[in-house]
Design a protein around this motif. Sequence first.
Motif, mmCIF file in Angstrom:
data_model
loop_
_atom_site.group_PDB
_atom_site.id
_atom_site.type_symbol
_atom_site.label_atom_id
_atom_site.label_comp_id
_atom_site.label_asym_id
_atom_site.label_seq_id
_atom_site.Cartn_x
_atom_site.Cartn_y
_atom_site.Cartn_z
ATOM 1 N N ILE A 98 -1.121 2.770 -3.232
ATOM 2 C CA ILE A 98 -0.349 3.446 -2.663
ATOM 3 C C ILE A 98 0.030 2.906 -1.238
ATOM 4 O O ILE A 98 0.972 2.526 -1.023
ATOM 5 N N VAL A 99 -1.191 2.955 -0.679
ATOM 6 C CA VAL A 99 -0.953 2.569 0.780
ATOM 7 C C VAL A 99 -0.722 1.308 1.055
ATOM 8 O O VAL A 99 0.290 0.743 2.021
ATOM 9 N N CYS A 100 -1.582 0.216 0.063
ATOM 10 C CA CYS A 100 -1.141 -1.311 0.473
ATOM 11 C C CYS A 100 0.070 -1.638 0.070
ATOM 12 O O CYS A 100 0.898 -2.422 0.561
ATOM 13 N N VAL A 101 0.624 -1.348 -1.393
ATOM 14 C CA VAL A 101 1.784 -1.918 -1.905
ATOM 15 C C VAL A 101 2.970 -1.283 -1.256
ATOM 16 O O VAL A 101 3.797 -1.740 -0.568
ATOM 17 N N MET A 102 3.068 0.125 -1.577
ATOM 18 C CA MET A 102 4.397 0.651 -1.020
ATOM 19 C C MET A 102 4.814 0.598 0.231
ATOM 20 O O MET A 102 5.804 0.384 0.676
ATOM 21 N N MET A 103 3.787 1.090 1.353
ATOM 22 C CA MET A 103 3.961 1.041 2.653
ATOM 23 C C MET A 103 4.341 -0.338 3.143
ATOM 24 O O MET A 103 5.065 -0.596 4.121
ATOM 25 N N THR A 104 3.411 -1.439 2.549
ATOM 26 C CA THR A 104 3.531 -2.614 3.246
ATOM 27 C C THR A 104 5.294 -3.118 2.667
ATOM 28 O O THR A 104 5.845 -3.910 3.746
ATOM 29 N N ALA A 105 5.458 -2.986 1.387
ATOM 30 C CA ALA A 105 6.644 -3.432 1.305
ATOM 31 C C ALA A 105 7.831 -2.770 1.906
ATOM 32 O O ALA A 105 8.852 -3.348 2.434
ATOM 33 N N ILE A 106 7.728 -1.299 2.098
ATOM 34 C CA ILE A 106 8.896 -0.702 2.890
ATOM 35 C C ILE A 106 8.850 -0.983 4.231
ATOM 36 O O ILE A 106 9.912 -1.247 4.616
ATOM 37 N N ALA A 107 7.838 -1.445 5.006
ATOM 38 C CA ALA A 107 7.863 -1.641 6.284
ATOM 39 C C ALA A 107 8.483 -2.899 6.487
ATOM 40 O O ALA A 107 9.136 -3.134 7.537
ATOM 41 N N ILE A 108 8.101 -3.885 5.695
ATOM 42 C CA ILE A 108 8.685 -5.441 5.815
ATOM 43 C C ILE A 108 10.202 -5.368 5.655
ATOM 44 O O ILE A 108 10.955 -5.967 6.118
ATOM 45 N N VAL A 109 10.515 -4.681 4.379
ATOM 46 C CA VAL A 109 11.839 -4.404 4.042
ATOM 47 C C VAL A 109 12.887 -3.934 5.157
ATOM 48 O O VAL A 109 13.971 -4.246 5.423
#
Length: 281
Positions: A98-109
């Motif tokens: 959750i921390v690595c995938v979701m947060m990274t994806a949302i932050a870059i988008v």
Amino acid sequence: MRKRGKVKIVLVIPSDFSENLSLQKKANLQMIIDGTDINLGNQISNYLQNIILDFYKSQAKNSTQSYNVTPEIRMLYNPQLKGAPNFVPGVMALILLIVCVMMTAIAIVKEKETGTMEILLVSPMKPQFIIISKAIPYFILAMGILGVILLLSYFLLDLPIKGSIILLFFVSTIFIITNLLIGILISIFSKTQQQAMLFSMMGTMLPTIMLSGFMFPIENMPIPLQVMSNIIPAKWYYIMIKNIMIKGTGLAVIWKSLLILTGMMMVLFTIAVKKFKIRLE
């Protein structure tokens, strides 16, 4: 074989089993079961006890005397049948995902939506360095969360780490980087934060929960799902963490899973570098 996880149960039949059964009408059996997965261990135990019950019924038809086979069950690695050895590795995999995938994806988008990502891409900085710089904060956060989980499992759940802590952190590092790259790839193909969240939940969280072996034993799944589970990074991480934390095994046992997870990381990194700048031009 036992520590590699290839053997789930060992049935010990004493040399005098037949003699005791025929003379005394009573005999003992020992079941040594892999207790790292409580659900699977209980299923195996119940299955063998049903076999013994069928034996009683078959003998009752052919003889007026009753037979008594007493099974002695021993759960390896988890004799108290605690839930922590089963769910702590799974929770580790899920939280890191959750921390690595979701947060990274949302932050870059989010940066793509505001237009700041395009400013970075026109700079002399190469795409791989942009990827690394975006992933570092979440890598540090994930490592901190990993340390907190291990401390809580040791002091609150009484689950000591039987294997190498260095190996555990090394394996976790590979898994964290793999998930960060998945998050970056999701951000590449997502235009909005809602899309990124949807892709993260449906494309990674749901398969991880269903196909990693955490909730349901992979051996009991249909063959197509068993094959599909091989592309889930959390499956290999879950296998390695259970071996290191609960069984105390080393690299000689988990090298295959580690090699597969490392290969996934390298493939994802190559794809992310090639697609990152092209997608955002």
